[in-house]
Motif scaffolding. Structure first.
Motif, PDB file in Angstrom:
ATOM      1  N   ALA A  11       0.645  -1.222   0.043  1.00 55.71           N
ATOM      2  CA  ALA A  11      -0.043  -0.035  -0.090  1.00 55.71           C
ATOM      3  C   ALA A  11       0.873   1.163  -0.004  1.00 55.71           C
ATOM      4  O   ALA A  11       1.915   1.268   0.659  1.00 55.71           O
ATOM      5  CB  ALA A  11      -0.710   0.082   1.305  1.00 55.71           C
ATOM      6  N   ALA A  12       0.383   2.305  -0.586  1.00 57.56           N
ATOM      7  CA  ALA A  12       0.998   3.481  -0.757  1.00 57.56           C
ATOM      8  C   ALA A  12       2.453   3.624  -1.264  1.00 57.56           C
ATOM      9  O   ALA A  12       3.338   4.275  -0.750  1.00 57.56           O
ATOM     10  CB  ALA A  12       0.748   4.326   0.321  1.00 57.56           C
ATOM     11  N   LYS A  15       3.451   3.139  -6.350  1.00 55.06           N
ATOM     12  CA  LYS A  15       2.971   2.553  -7.735  1.00 55.06           C
ATOM     13  C   LYS A  15       2.363   3.101  -8.702  1.00 55.06           C
ATOM     14  O   LYS A  15       2.780   3.122  -9.907  1.00 55.06           O
ATOM     15  CB  LYS A  15       2.235   1.066  -7.530  1.00 55.06           C
ATOM     16  CG  LYS A  15       2.721   0.124  -6.491  1.00 55.06           C
ATOM     17  CD  LYS A  15       1.766  -1.181  -6.444  1.00 55.06           C
ATOM     18  CE  LYS A  15       0.441  -0.656  -5.663  1.00 55.06           C
ATOM     19  NZ  LYS A  15       0.588  -0.350  -4.324  1.00 55.06           N
ATOM     20  N   SER A  33      -5.276  -1.327 -10.949  1.00 53.40           N
ATOM     21  CA  SER A  33      -6.316  -2.709 -10.621  1.00 53.40           C
ATOM     22  C   SER A  33      -6.776  -2.403  -9.237  1.00 53.40           C
ATOM     23  O   SER A  33      -7.848  -3.126  -8.774  1.00 53.40           O
ATOM     24  CB  SER A  33      -5.280  -3.903 -10.907  1.00 53.40           C
ATOM     25  OG  SER A  33      -4.459  -4.123 -10.004  1.00 53.40           O
ATOM     26  N   LEU A  35      -8.416   0.001  -8.079  1.00 55.51           N
ATOM     27  CA  LEU A  35      -9.580   0.539  -8.113  1.00 55.51           C
ATOM     28  C   LEU A  35     -10.792  -0.307  -8.237  1.00 55.51           C
ATOM     29  O   LEU A  35     -11.757  -0.252  -7.838  1.00 55.51           O
ATOM     30  CB  LEU A  35      -9.415   1.790  -9.420  1.00 55.51           C
ATOM     31  CG  LEU A  35     -10.185   2.871  -9.201  1.00 55.51           C
ATOM     32  CD1 LEU A  35      -9.947   3.656  -8.153  1.00 55.51           C
ATOM     33  CD2 LEU A  35     -10.010   3.723 -10.565  1.00 55.51           C
ATOM     34  N   TYR A  37     -10.911  -3.342  -6.806  1.00 55.18           N
ATOM     35  CA  TYR A  37     -11.221  -3.945  -5.540  1.00 55.18           C
ATOM     36  C   TYR A  37     -11.975  -2.870  -4.781  1.00 55.18           C
ATOM     37  O   TYR A  37     -13.008  -3.176  -4.022  1.00 55.18           O
ATOM     38  CB  TYR A  37      -9.980  -4.341  -4.957  1.00 55.18           C
ATOM     39  CG  TYR A  37      -9.535  -5.742  -5.840  1.00 55.18           C
ATOM     40  CD1 TYR A  37      -9.702  -7.191  -5.544  1.00 55.18           C
ATOM     41  CD2 TYR A  37      -8.664  -5.513  -6.967  1.00 55.18           C
ATOM     42  CE1 TYR A  37      -9.676  -8.058  -6.333  1.00 55.18           C
ATOM     43  CE2 TYR A  37      -8.110  -6.606  -7.483  1.00 55.18           C
ATOM     44  CZ  TYR A  37      -8.577  -7.887  -7.188  1.00 55.18           C
ATOM     45  OH  TYR A  37      -8.234  -8.973  -8.141  1.00 55.18           O
ATOM     46  N   ARG A  38     -11.546  -1.613  -5.033  1.00 62.19           N
ATOM     47  CA  ARG A  38     -12.324  -0.458  -4.166  1.00 62.19           C
ATOM     48  C   ARG A  38     -13.662  -0.574  -4.500  1.00 62.19           C
ATOM     49  O   ARG A  38     -14.539  -0.286  -3.812  1.00 62.19           O
ATOM     50  CB  ARG A  38     -11.166   0.693  -4.338  1.00 62.19           C
ATOM     51  CG  ARG A  38     -10.143   0.743  -3.567  1.00 62.19           C
ATOM     52  CD  ARG A  38      -9.226   1.825  -4.119  1.00 62.19           C
ATOM     53  NE  ARG A  38      -7.712   1.908  -3.244  1.00 62.19           N
ATOM     54  CZ  ARG A  38      -7.507   2.598  -2.221  1.00 62.19           C
ATOM     55  NH1 ARG A  38      -8.502   3.366  -1.705  1.00 62.19           N
ATOM     56  NH2 ARG A  38      -6.688   2.416  -1.704  1.00 62.19           N
ATOM     57  N   ALA A  73     -11.650  -2.722   0.448  1.00 62.25           N
ATOM     58  CA  ALA A  73     -11.184  -3.396  -0.782  1.00 62.25           C
ATOM     59  C   ALA A  73     -10.244  -4.576  -0.480  1.00 62.25           C
ATOM     60  O   ALA A  73     -10.275  -5.819  -1.088  1.00 62.25           O
ATOM     61  CB  ALA A  73     -10.270  -2.468  -1.602  1.00 62.25           C
ATOM     62  N   SER A  74      -9.319  -4.342   0.654  1.00 62.81           N
ATOM     63  CA  SER A  74      -8.495  -5.574   0.933  1.00 62.81           C
ATOM     64  C   SER A  74      -9.214  -6.786   1.398  1.00 62.81           C
ATOM     65  O   SER A  74      -8.791  -7.778   1.472  1.00 62.81           O
ATOM     66  CB  SER A  74      -7.307  -5.165   1.735  1.00 62.81           C
ATOM     67  OG  SER A  74      -7.539  -5.294   3.176  1.00 62.81           O
ATOM     68  N   ALA A  77     -10.713  -8.445  -1.489  1.00 64.10           N
ATOM     69  CA  ALA A  77      -9.741  -8.973  -2.306  1.00 64.10           C
ATOM     70  C   ALA A  77      -9.431 -10.104  -1.708  1.00 64.10           C
ATOM     71  O   ALA A  77      -8.504 -11.153  -2.559  1.00 64.10           O
ATOM     72  CB  ALA A  77      -8.669  -8.063  -2.353  1.00 64.10           C
ATOM     73  N   ARG A  83     -11.706 -12.206  -7.003  1.00 66.35           N
ATOM     74  CA  ARG A  83     -10.567 -11.979  -7.922  1.00 66.35           C
ATOM     75  C   ARG A  83     -10.678 -12.769  -9.012  1.00 66.35           C
ATOM     76  O   ARG A  83     -10.490 -12.140 -10.323  1.00 66.35           O
ATOM     77  CB  ARG A  83      -9.423 -12.760  -7.175  1.00 66.35           C
ATOM     78  CG  ARG A  83      -9.247 -12.280  -5.534  1.00 66.35           C
ATOM     79  CD  ARG A  83      -7.673 -12.521  -4.992  1.00 66.35           C
ATOM     80  NE  ARG A  83      -6.798 -11.773  -5.916  1.00 66.35           N
ATOM     81  CZ  ARG A  83      -6.376 -10.618  -5.843  1.00 66.35           C
ATOM     82  NH1 ARG A  83      -6.964 -10.077  -4.704  1.00 66.35           N
ATOM     83  NH2 ARG A  83      -5.574  -9.703  -6.352  1.00 66.35           N
ATOM     84  N   GLY A 104      -0.732  -3.006  -9.256  1.00 61.55           N
ATOM     85  CA  GLY A 104      -1.703  -3.869  -8.269  1.00 61.55           C
ATOM     86  C   GLY A 104      -0.908  -4.731  -7.060  1.00 61.55           C
ATOM     87  O   GLY A 104       0.306  -4.147  -6.700  1.00 61.55           O
ATOM     88  N   ARG A 105      -1.282  -5.748  -7.028  1.00 58.34           N
ATOM     89  CA  ARG A 105      -0.850  -6.900  -5.917  1.00 58.34           C
ATOM     90  C   ARG A 105      -0.293  -8.132  -6.628  1.00 58.34           C
ATOM     91  O   ARG A 105       0.853  -8.700  -6.287  1.00 58.34           O
ATOM     92  CB  ARG A 105      -1.622  -7.000  -4.762  1.00 58.34           C
ATOM     93  CG  ARG A 105      -2.223  -5.882  -4.296  1.00 58.34           C
ATOM     94  CD  ARG A 105      -1.117  -5.150  -3.178  1.00 58.34           C
ATOM     95  NE  ARG A 105      -1.563  -4.170  -2.241  1.00 58.34           N
ATOM     96  CZ  ARG A 105      -1.856  -2.940  -2.812  1.00 58.34           C
ATOM     97  NH1 ARG A 105      -1.957  -2.743  -4.069  1.00 58.34           N
ATOM     98  NH2 ARG A 105      -2.287  -2.197  -1.851  1.00 58.34           N
ATOM     99  N   ILE A 107      -0.120  -8.546 -10.464  1.00 61.90           N
ATOM    100  CA  ILE A 107       0.044  -8.621 -11.879  1.00 61.90           C
ATOM    101  C   ILE A 107       1.168  -9.252 -12.432  1.00 61.90           C
ATOM    102  O   ILE A 107       0.924 -10.053 -13.347  1.00 61.90           O
ATOM    103  CB  ILE A 107       0.026  -7.037 -12.164  1.00 61.90           C
ATOM    104  CG1 ILE A 107      -1.155  -6.310 -11.396  1.00 61.90           C
ATOM    105  CG2 ILE A 107       0.089  -6.844 -13.683  1.00 61.90           C
ATOM    106  CD1 ILE A 107      -2.565  -6.778 -11.656  1.00 61.90           C
ATOM    107  N   ASP A 154      -2.973  -8.337   2.692  1.00 55.69           N
ATOM    108  CA  ASP A 154      -2.660  -8.783   1.283  1.00 55.69           C
ATOM    109  C   ASP A 154      -1.606  -9.512   1.203  1.00 55.69           C
ATOM    110  O   ASP A 154      -1.696 -10.598  -0.008  1.00 55.69           O
ATOM    111  CB  ASP A 154      -2.109  -7.279   0.599  1.00 55.69           C
ATOM    112  CG  ASP A 154      -3.346  -6.284   0.470  1.00 55.69           C
ATOM    113  OD1 ASP A 154      -4.691  -7.029   0.849  1.00 55.69           O
ATOM    114  OD2 ASP A 154      -3.210  -5.245   0.145  1.00 55.69           O
ATOM    115  N   ARG A 157      -3.155 -13.462   2.549  1.00 58.83           N
ATOM    116  CA  ARG A 157      -4.288 -14.308   1.914  1.00 58.83           C
ATOM    117  C   ARG A 157      -3.892 -15.441   0.942  1.00 58.83           C
ATOM    118  O   ARG A 157      -2.703 -15.545   0.669  1.00 58.83           O
ATOM    119  CB  ARG A 157      -5.126 -13.246   1.291  1.00 58.83           C
ATOM    120  CG  ARG A 157      -4.367 -12.975  -0.162  1.00 58.83           C
ATOM    121  CD  ARG A 157      -5.331 -11.865  -0.922  1.00 58.83           C
ATOM    122  NE  ARG A 157      -4.631 -11.501  -2.106  1.00 58.83           N
ATOM    123  CZ  ARG A 157      -4.410  -9.907  -2.446  1.00 58.83           C
ATOM    124  NH1 ARG A 157      -5.407  -9.128  -1.903  1.00 58.83           N
ATOM    125  NH2 ARG A 157      -4.013  -9.875  -3.616  1.00 58.83           N
TER     126      ARG A 157
END
Ligand code: CDP
Length: 194
Positions: A11-12, A15, A33, A35, A37-38, A73-74, A77, A83, A104-105, A107, A154, A157
């Motif tokens: 996060a933050a 990216k 990406s 966005l 999930y948000r 979102a998380s 996700a 997903r 994203g996370r 990709i 994240d 999972r």
């Protein structure tokens, strides 16, 4: 030309900044990406149904960038069916003619393992929380707690957890300026473009 730049990271981490700049530099399309999930979480109701019926309009809601939207979102996700519902759109976007940058996370690891360039952008939790606090304001300690909690979820999972692809270029931007990070990223793309 099919050419995908996959940018993953916690996060933050910055990216989005790197993704937008690379897309502008090389004339590629850009997809954030996160966005998706948000927007799934913000839609409410059954998140699986929300993911299966997501529209362009859902991505333009004004409240998607808040800390609460990121946390929500998380949570959605972590649901494998959520997903799965978003995979085809992201793959198609990533492999569109003309080139694409997707951040994203998962990709480089799950959505587009064949990406020509993979970047893993990271920074210390304190630095990332400070950057997010500059964007959103509020209580910086709360922003840090939020970032740490989201990263843990994240990375922990079962489905497509956040991790660097084995062949990703890792950019730790804790002590790097935006210009230096961009420079390193741009060089990696140029080398691969030949
Ligand atoms: O901008 P920031 O890095 O804070 O978050 P984001 O990229 O908008 O992602 C929000 C949340 O969506 C993340 O915490 C992940 O749980 C989830 N996400 C994901 O699971 N897979 C992706 N490819 C992108 C985001």
């Amino acid at each position: 030309m099919i050419f995908t730049i996959a940018i993953d990271g916690p996060a933050a981490a910055g990216k989005g900044t790197i993704a937008r700049a690379l897309a502008a530099e090389f004339g590629f399309a850009h997809l954030d990406s996160g966005l998706l999930y948000r927007a799934v979480a913000a839609k409410g109701g059954d998140p699986i149904v929300a993911a299966q019926s997501l529209t362009e309009a859902d991505l333009t809601r004004p409240d998607l960038r808040t800390l609460a939207a990121g946390q929500a979102a998380s949570r959605v996700a972590t649901i494998p069916e959520v997903r799965a519902a978003l995979v085809a759109f992201q793959r198609r976007f990533a492999r569109q003619p003309g080139g694409a940058v997707v951040d994203g996370r998962d990709i480089g690891t799950a959505i587009c393992p064949e990406a020509e360039v993979k970047l893993y952008v990271t920074a210390s939790p304190q630095v990332r929380a400070h950057r997010r606090w500059l964007e959103l304001g509020g209580d910086e300690a709360q922003v840090l707690a939020d970032v740490v909690e989201r990263d843990k979820r994240d990375m922990g999972r079962a489905t497509a957890p956040l991790k660097a692809a084995a062949d990703a270029l890792v950019l730790d931007t804790s002590a790097m300026s935006v210009a230096d990070a961009l420079d390193a990223a741009t060089r990696a793309v140029r080398v691969r473009l030949g």
